[in-house]
Design an enzyme around this catalytic site. Structure first.
Site, PDB file in Angstrom:
ATOM      1  N   SER A 144     -15.298   0.994   4.944  1.00  0.00           N
ATOM      2  CA  SER A 144     -14.967  -0.277   5.990  1.00  0.00           C
ATOM      3  C   SER A 144     -15.565  -0.900   6.750  1.00  0.00           C
ATOM      4  CB  SER A 144     -13.545   0.690   7.397  1.00  0.00           C
ATOM      5  OG  SER A 144     -13.449  -0.591   8.056  1.00  0.00           O
TER       6      SER A 144
ATOM      7  N   SER B 291      -1.434   5.678  -3.129  1.00  0.00           N
ATOM      8  CA  SER B 291      -1.025   4.713  -2.360  1.00  0.00           C
ATOM      9  C   SER B 291      -2.328   3.589  -1.917  1.00  0.00           C
ATOM     10  CB  SER B 291      -0.511   4.847  -0.748  1.00  0.00           C
ATOM     11  OG  SER B 291       0.169   3.457  -0.328  1.00  0.00           O
ATOM     12  N   GLY B 292      -1.996   2.023  -2.023  1.00  0.00           N
ATOM     13  CA  GLY B 292      -2.297   0.642  -1.823  1.00  0.00           C
ATOM     14  C   GLY B 292      -4.284   1.210  -2.678  1.00  0.00           C
ATOM     15  N   ILE B 293      -5.274   0.605  -1.860  1.00  0.00           N
ATOM     16  CA  ILE B 293      -6.518   0.498  -2.751  1.00  0.00           C
ATOM     17  C   ILE B 293      -6.495   1.738  -3.928  1.00  0.00           C
ATOM     18  CG2 ILE B 293      -9.120   0.642  -2.383  1.00  0.00           C
ATOM     19  CD1 ILE B 293      -8.158  -0.222   0.240  1.00  0.00           C
ATOM     20  N   GLY B 294      -6.591   3.174  -3.242  1.00  0.00           N
ATOM     21  CA  GLY B 294      -6.885   4.219  -4.447  1.00  0.00           C
ATOM     22  C   GLY B 294      -6.101   3.962  -5.922  1.00  0.00           C
TER      23      GLY B 294
ATOM     24  N   TYR C  70     -12.356   5.582  15.059  1.00  0.00           N
ATOM     25  CA  TYR C  70     -12.005   4.868  13.556  1.00  0.00           C
ATOM     26  C   TYR C  70     -12.920   4.414  13.117  1.00  0.00           C
ATOM     27  CZ  TYR C  70     -10.434   2.242   9.044  1.00  0.00           C
ATOM     28  OH  TYR C  70     -10.238   1.876   7.904  1.00  0.00           O
TER      29      TYR C  70
ATOM     30  N   THR D 106      -8.959  10.586  -4.498  1.00  0.00           N
ATOM     31  CA  THR D 106      -8.364  10.753  -3.423  1.00  0.00           C
ATOM     32  C   THR D 106      -7.993   9.252  -2.237  1.00  0.00           C
ATOM     33  OG1 THR D 106     -10.231  10.020  -1.482  1.00  0.00           O
ATOM     34  CG2 THR D 106     -10.014  12.357  -3.232  1.00  0.00           C
TER      35      THR D 106
HETATM   36  P1  NAD Z   1      -3.279   3.910   2.565  1.00  0.00           P
HETATM   37  O1  NAD Z   1      -2.313   4.144   3.379  1.00  0.00           O
HETATM   38  O2  NAD Z   1      -2.014   2.987   1.094  1.00  0.00           O
HETATM   39  O3  NAD Z   1      -3.935   4.463   1.563  1.00  0.00           O
HETATM   40  C1  NAD Z   1      -4.189   5.899   1.950  1.00  0.00           C
HETATM   41  C2  NAD Z   1      -4.208   7.039   1.763  1.00  0.00           C
HETATM   42  O4  NAD Z   1      -5.298   8.282   1.873  1.00  0.00           O
HETATM   43  C3  NAD Z   1      -3.364   7.417   0.797  1.00  0.00           C
HETATM   44  O5  NAD Z   1      -2.500   7.582  -0.662  1.00  0.00           O
HETATM   45  C4  NAD Z   1      -2.886   8.330   1.584  1.00  0.00           C
HETATM   46  O6  NAD Z   1      -1.506   9.115   1.409  1.00  0.00           O
HETATM   47  C5  NAD Z   1      -4.153   9.216   1.864  1.00  0.00           C
HETATM   48  N1  NAD Z   1      -4.203   9.967   2.781  1.00  0.00           N
HETATM   49  C6  NAD Z   1      -4.762  10.070   3.959  1.00  0.00           C
HETATM   50  N2  NAD Z   1      -4.124  11.173   5.257  1.00  0.00           N
HETATM   51  C7  NAD Z   1      -4.823  11.937   3.480  1.00  0.00           C
HETATM   52  C8  NAD Z   1      -5.230  13.593   3.464  1.00  0.00           C
HETATM   53  N3  NAD Z   1      -5.226  14.379   5.049  1.00  0.00           N
HETATM   54  N4  NAD Z   1      -5.780  13.619   2.627  1.00  0.00           N
HETATM   55  C9  NAD Z   1      -5.178  13.339   1.456  1.00  0.00           C
HETATM   56  N5  NAD Z   1      -4.708  11.548   1.755  1.00  0.00           N
HETATM   57  C10 NAD Z   1      -4.568  11.467   2.458  1.00  0.00           C
HETATM   58  O7  NAD Z   1      -4.046   2.159   3.167  1.00  0.00           O
HETATM   59  P2  NAD Z   1      -5.505   1.761   2.383  1.00  0.00           P
HETATM   60  O8  NAD Z   1      -5.465   0.638   3.087  1.00  0.00           O
HETATM   61  O9  NAD Z   1      -5.756   1.792   0.708  1.00  0.00           O
HETATM   62  O10 NAD Z   1      -6.808   2.980   2.495  1.00  0.00           O
HETATM   63  C11 NAD Z   1      -7.722   3.206   2.119  1.00  0.00           C
HETATM   64  C12 NAD Z   1      -9.406   3.705   1.850  1.00  0.00           C
HETATM   65  O11 NAD Z   1      -9.147   2.062   2.494  1.00  0.00           O
HETATM   66  C13 NAD Z   1      -8.854   4.350   3.235  1.00  0.00           C
HETATM   67  O12 NAD Z   1     -10.401   4.871   3.396  1.00  0.00           O
HETATM   68  C14 NAD Z   1      -8.931   3.259   4.857  1.00  0.00           C
HETATM   69  O13 NAD Z   1      -9.743   3.988   5.713  1.00  0.00           O
HETATM   70  C15 NAD Z   1     -10.077   2.225   3.698  1.00  0.00           C
HETATM   71  N6  NAD Z   1      -9.977   1.131   4.007  1.00  0.00           N
HETATM   72  C16 NAD Z   1      -8.440  -0.188   4.184  1.00  0.00           C
HETATM   73  C17 NAD Z   1      -8.310  -1.014   4.641  1.00  0.00           C
HETATM   74  C18 NAD Z   1      -7.473  -2.099   5.321  1.00  0.00           C
HETATM   75  O14 NAD Z   1      -7.245  -2.819   6.097  1.00  0.00           O
HETATM   76  N7  NAD Z   1      -6.926  -1.853   4.083  1.00  0.00           N
HETATM   77  C19 NAD Z   1      -9.401  -2.373   5.366  1.00  0.00           C
HETATM   78  C20 NAD Z   1     -10.607  -0.910   5.371  1.00  0.00           C
HETATM   79  C21 NAD Z   1     -10.544   0.478   5.098  1.00  0.00           C
END
Ligand code: NAD
Length: 249
Positions: A137, A16-19, A150, A12
């Site tokens: 996180s 974007s990003g990590i996924g 959060y 899921t």
């Molecule tokens: P990102 O914004 O690039 O990715 C987040 C993804 O979640 C996106 O694809 C977005 O579309 C999806 N998303 C958000 N709400 C949604 C919904 N209602 N239904 C379906 N998809 C939804 O950011 P990321 O940093 O890659 O975040 C991924 C995970 O990493 C998150 O759970 C975030 O909390 C966690 N995280 C990120 C960081 C950071 O510094 N980037 C740090 C700690 C944890």
């Protein structure tokens, strides 16, 4: 190159990003990947650059019915699931004095309810010996001003993952979490803050990290590959910090 050969992975927040970085890594390692995201256009866009066996499914993880549909579409396409990576999440900050019920509900629906419903729906289809991964996180391990809801959501997910680890033990399913520190992804641009505030916040985070910098999505994807692979066959129930050491000092 074949660490996940023929494994079926559902991710899921995969547009974007990590996924997205993890989806690319899993595909490279031979997995069949179900990329899920909230926006069709974003999924269509990233699909153009992907190679391998994959499908995309539009699902808003805050809606129970979308989680049901996601698992149905995944199993209709590939039969069963080996790796369920519940990664979608949001991190809009709000100081406690400004918290509203809507803010609380939005974060908890996406970060906690969604993953829990997805697990419930997926469990009958996850192969014995499979893997459930959460993106958590480090925010629930330390106190970062303004991130109360959060942090609470990620702490809740961590607590849930411990129970799940025990509940699925008879099936040999491993349950692990990744706890990123500050990672350079689009999430910071979605916090609803002015760009200069985001930049200042970023400098502040980086200064606190022993390695002195943000991590990359690819560095988190490497951890997600390790935990999903046989190399982590005796690693279960943990939260692996990928944070340059931030949570440890
Ligand atoms: P990102 O914004 O690039 O990715 C987040 C993804 O979640 C996106 O694809 C977005 O579309 C999806 N998303 C958000 N709400 C949604 C919904 N209602 N239904 C379906 N998809 C939804 O950011 P990321 O940093 O890659 O975040 C991924 C995970 O990493 C998150 O759970 C975030 O909390 C966690 N995280 C990120 C960081 C950071 O510094 N980037 C740090 C700690 C944890």
């Amino acid at each position: 190159m074949n660490k996940l050969k023929n494994k079926v992975a559902v991710i899921t927040g995969a547009n974007s990003g990590i996924g997205l970085a993890t989806a690319k890594r899993y595909l490279k390692e031979g997995a069949k990947v179900v990329l899920s995201g909230r926006r069709k256009e974003a999924l269509d866009e990233v699909s153009k650059d992907l190679e391998g066996d994959f499908i995309t499914v539009v699902a808003d993880v805050s809606k129970s019915e979308d989680n049901v549909q996601l698992i149905k579409d995944a199993t209709d396409a590939y039969g069963s699931i080996d790796i369920l990576f519940l990664n979608a999440g949001i991190a809009p900050p709000t100081p406690t004095t400004d918290i509203t019920e809507a803010h609380y509900n939005e974060i908890f629906d996406i970060n906690v309810k969604g993953p829990i419903i997805a697990v419930k729906e997926a469990l009958p289809y996850i192969n014995n010996g499979g893997i459930i991964l959460f993106t958590n996180s480090i925010v629930h391990q330390k106190g970062f001003d303004g991130l109360g809801i959060y942090a609470a959501s990620k702490g809740a997910l961590r607590a849930y993952s411990r129970v799940l680890t025990s509940e699925v033990k008879s099936r040999g399913i491993r349950v692990n979490s990744i706890a990123p520190g500050p990672i350079d992804t689009p999430i910071y641009g979605k916090m609803g803050l002015p760009q200069e505030v985001v930049e200042e916040m970023g400098k502040g985070f980086a200064a606190q990290v022993p390695l002195g910098r943000f991590g990359t999505s690819e560095e988190v994807a490497d951890a997600a590959l390790f935990l999903a692979s046989d190399e982590a066959s005796y690693i279960n129930g943990i939260e692996l910090e990928v944070d340059g050491g931030l949570s440890q000092i």
